[in-house]
Design a protein around this motif. Structure first.
Motif, mmCIF file in Angstrom:
data_model
loop_
_atom_site.group_PDB
_atom_site.id
_atom_site.type_symbol
_atom_site.label_atom_id
_atom_site.label_comp_id
_atom_site.label_asym_id
_atom_site.label_seq_id
_atom_site.Cartn_x
_atom_site.Cartn_y
_atom_site.Cartn_z
ATOM 1 N N VAL A 60 33.720 39.899 44.785
ATOM 2 C CA VAL A 60 35.203 40.672 44.579
ATOM 3 C C VAL A 60 36.039 39.365 44.417
ATOM 4 O O VAL A 60 36.959 39.892 43.573
ATOM 5 C CB VAL A 60 35.201 40.349 46.636
ATOM 6 C CG1 VAL A 60 37.066 40.714 47.141
ATOM 7 C CG2 VAL A 60 33.885 41.197 47.035
ATOM 8 N N VAL A 61 35.425 38.342 44.069
ATOM 9 C CA VAL A 61 36.508 37.102 43.616
ATOM 10 C C VAL A 61 36.709 37.288 42.049
ATOM 11 O O VAL A 61 37.938 37.057 41.131
ATOM 12 C CB VAL A 61 35.808 35.512 44.722
ATOM 13 C CG1 VAL A 61 36.920 34.412 43.260
ATOM 14 C CG2 VAL A 61 36.687 35.960 46.101
ATOM 15 N N LEU A 76 39.501 38.307 40.049
ATOM 16 C CA LEU A 76 39.795 37.007 38.521
ATOM 17 C C LEU A 76 40.314 37.422 37.048
ATOM 18 O O LEU A 76 40.642 36.799 36.540
ATOM 19 C CB LEU A 76 39.119 35.709 39.101
ATOM 20 C CG LEU A 76 39.208 34.895 39.805
ATOM 21 C CD1 LEU A 76 37.615 33.411 40.109
ATOM 22 C CD2 LEU A 76 40.465 34.720 39.637
ATOM 23 N N GLY A 77 39.755 38.795 37.827
ATOM 24 C CA GLY A 77 39.546 39.760 36.082
ATOM 25 C C GLY A 77 38.940 39.751 35.034
ATOM 26 O O GLY A 77 38.730 40.343 34.397
ATOM 27 N N ASN A 78 37.213 40.085 35.785
ATOM 28 C CA ASN A 78 36.174 40.352 35.084
ATOM 29 C C ASN A 78 35.001 42.035 35.888
ATOM 30 O O ASN A 78 35.974 41.734 36.535
ATOM 31 C CB ASN A 78 35.509 39.013 36.146
ATOM 32 C CG ASN A 78 35.454 37.004 35.615
ATOM 33 O OD1 ASN A 78 35.311 37.136 34.532
ATOM 34 N ND2 ASN A 78 36.243 36.910 36.035
ATOM 35 N N ARG A 79 34.867 42.426 34.688
ATOM 36 C CA ARG A 79 34.340 43.285 34.983
ATOM 37 C C ARG A 79 33.132 42.724 35.769
ATOM 38 O O ARG A 79 31.875 42.721 35.144
ATOM 39 C CB ARG A 79 33.910 44.192 33.111
ATOM 40 C CG ARG A 79 35.176 44.788 32.680
ATOM 41 C CD ARG A 79 34.924 44.486 31.640
ATOM 42 N NE ARG A 79 34.543 43.447 30.280
ATOM 43 C CZ ARG A 79 33.963 43.594 29.376
ATOM 44 N NH1 ARG A 79 33.208 44.696 28.777
ATOM 45 N NH2 ARG A 79 33.269 42.234 29.067
ATOM 46 N N HIS A 127 36.713 35.534 51.476
ATOM 47 C CA HIS A 127 37.500 36.125 50.350
ATOM 48 C C HIS A 127 38.706 37.243 50.164
ATOM 49 O O HIS A 127 39.073 38.156 49.515
ATOM 50 C CB HIS A 127 36.231 37.268 49.392
ATOM 51 C CG HIS A 127 35.835 38.007 50.043
ATOM 52 N ND1 HIS A 127 36.219 39.393 50.516
ATOM 53 C CD2 HIS A 127 34.523 38.839 50.084
ATOM 54 C CE1 HIS A 127 35.948 40.588 51.001
ATOM 55 N NE2 HIS A 127 34.684 40.237 51.090
ATOM 56 N N MET A 128 39.690 36.169 51.279
ATOM 57 C CA MET A 128 40.468 37.037 51.504
ATOM 58 C C MET A 128 41.988 36.400 50.897
ATOM 59 O O MET A 128 43.036 36.983 50.636
ATOM 60 C CB MET A 128 40.879 37.298 52.234
ATOM 61 C CG MET A 128 39.979 37.511 53.521
ATOM 62 S SD MET A 128 39.306 39.167 53.471
ATOM 63 C CE MET A 128 40.449 40.030 54.197
ATOM 64 N N ALA A 129 41.724 35.411 50.313
ATOM 65 C CA ALA A 129 42.734 34.347 49.711
ATOM 66 C C ALA A 129 43.012 34.534 48.356
ATOM 67 O O ALA A 129 44.665 34.394 47.749
ATOM 68 C CB ALA A 129 42.920 32.899 50.472
ATOM 69 N N VAL A 130 41.784 34.265 47.618
ATOM 70 C CA VAL A 130 42.165 33.941 45.898
ATOM 71 C C VAL A 130 42.147 35.607 45.275
ATOM 72 O O VAL A 130 41.587 37.082 45.895
ATOM 73 C CB VAL A 130 40.429 33.875 45.279
ATOM 74 C CG1 VAL A 130 40.956 34.346 43.624
ATOM 75 C CG2 VAL A 130 40.035 32.777 45.671
ATOM 76 N N GLY A 154 34.923 31.086 41.108
ATOM 77 C CA GLY A 154 35.999 30.486 39.584
ATOM 78 C C GLY A 154 35.230 29.535 38.480
ATOM 79 O O GLY A 154 35.968 29.254 37.402
ATOM 80 N N PHE A 155 34.086 29.313 39.229
ATOM 81 C CA PHE A 155 33.498 28.454 37.663
ATOM 82 C C PHE A 155 33.208 29.757 37.290
ATOM 83 O O PHE A 155 33.300 29.350 35.297
ATOM 84 C CB PHE A 155 32.041 27.569 38.505
ATOM 85 C CG PHE A 155 31.569 26.866 37.334
ATOM 86 C CD1 PHE A 155 31.741 25.157 37.064
ATOM 87 C CD2 PHE A 155 30.213 27.491 37.314
ATOM 88 C CE1 PHE A 155 30.775 25.122 35.931
ATOM 89 C CE2 PHE A 155 28.884 26.335 36.299
ATOM 90 C CZ PHE A 155 29.986 25.691 35.663
ATOM 91 N N ILE A 156 32.135 30.282 36.978
ATOM 92 C CA ILE A 156 31.682 31.564 36.287
ATOM 93 C C ILE A 156 32.619 32.068 35.286
ATOM 94 O O ILE A 156 32.553 32.198 34.329
ATOM 95 C CB ILE A 156 31.157 32.403 36.824
ATOM 96 C CG1 ILE A 156 29.781 31.872 38.131
ATOM 97 C CG2 ILE A 156 30.803 33.398 36.591
ATOM 98 C CD1 ILE A 156 29.005 33.043 39.095
#
Length: 323
Positions: free
Chosen positions: A54-55, A59-62, A300-303, A268-270
């Motif tokens: 979800v995060v 963050l814009g990843n497929r 997974h609600m904040a990011v 975030g790291f990935i």
């Protein structure tokens, strides 16, 4: 079109998918009262692979999720929740013979939490249920997590990661507590096929038998992991690769709920590694994602976006930790 764009996915998250019920307002003293009015109750999807998927999507990843859910009301609730996210659910298996775990998360006054699990059965995707052709369609694969991937934890994880590397994918593995008592050496065959291993300090201590993060990271490198990123909670993280070793200090926040902060850190790291960021900057972005997650209730609600994390990093200071 570059080689990354030729792939269908940036990342496939493989592993746990459960229901989270987060309860705020239940404290030890509540059990001395006949009735307690709770502050809030949140029903949502959870599990390490799910939170990370979800995060990463936000963050814009497929992003694709590879997991098993039950075919009953709990599974349906999880699935409908995930339909609202930027996550491909093609590889989510609905199984009428299984029951998904429900995690009751009791929030403390200090932002910490306790888990109470209503364990499911026949859980976890198995290796023979995974379309291995998908490995050629993704830039990266993450297991979320070792020790809570059930069927994969008994040999399948090693084969999956080995095949992922052969397909040219980067491999990441998060880690969890050994809830099925598999033993501290149960994942030793997996580590040589993991480019980035991301345990918490408690998990690293358990599997290595060492107390200090530096010793634990060294032991995990010796077992074959490419780079070890140890999550230290309120002390940031420790990163050890074949040529680098460093700490990253945490961001200072007033934590509302720390549920899922480690999963947000991992996501975030990935995201940063896939974006080509240096190792230090990737770990710093990961610390920020974990801190942002602590500002709201839920795993997974904040990011919500990359820009949000970048703005947070500009506005919030890092706390200097004496090492």
């Amino acid at each position: 079109m570059n080689r990354a764009e030729e792939k269908k996915y940036d990342i496939l998250c493989v592993g746990s998918c459960v229901q989270d019920i987060l309860i705020d307002g239940m404290y030890p003293e509540s059990f001395g009262e006949p009735v307690t009015v709770l502050d809030s109750v949140l029903f949502t999807s959870g599990g390490d692979a799910t939170n990370e998927a979800v995060v990463l999507g936000r963050l814009g990843n497929r992003t694709g999720l590879v997991a098993r859910i039950d075919g009953g009301p709990v599974g349906e609730a999880i699935y409908h929740n995930l339909m609202e996210e930027k996550v491909d659910l093609t590889y989510v298996l609905k199984d009428e013979t299984s029951r998904s775990t429900t995690a009751f998360v009791i929030l403390g006054k200090d932002g910490e939490h306790k888990f109470f699990l209503h364990k499911g059965y026949n859980e976890g995707i198995s290796l023979d249920e995974i379309d291995m052709d998908m490995l050629g369609q993704t830039r990266a694969v993450c297991i979320g997590s070792l020790y809570t991937s059930y069927r994969l934890d008994r040999g399948g994880a090693k084969i999956l990661m080995e095949q992922a590397k052969r397909a040219g994918a980067l491999t990441f593995a998060d880690m969890d507590h050994d809830v099925e008592n598999l033993g501290p050496n149960a994942m030793d065959a997996v580590y040589p096929y993991v480019d980035y291993l991301i345990p918490s300090i408690d998990e690293a201590r358990y599997i290595t038998g060492t107390e200090h993060e530096k010793d634990a990271a060294e032991a995990l490198l010796e077992r074959g992991a490419g780079t070890v990123v140890i999550k230290l909670g309120g002390r940031g993280c420790y990163v050890r690769s074949r040529k680098d070793a460093f700490y990253v200090d945490p961001f200072e926040v007033d934590a509302k709920d720390t549920t899922g902060c480690g999963d947000n850190f991992t996501a975030g790291f990935i995201h940063s590694v896939l974006g080509g960021k240096p190792l230090y900057e990737s770990a710093r972005f990961a610390c920020a994602a974990g801190a942002v997650n602590a500002l709201e209730t839920g795993a997974h609600m904040a990011v919500r976006s990359e820009r949000q994390i970048e703005d947070f990093m500009k506005r919030f200071p890092q706390k200097t930790i004496e090492r």
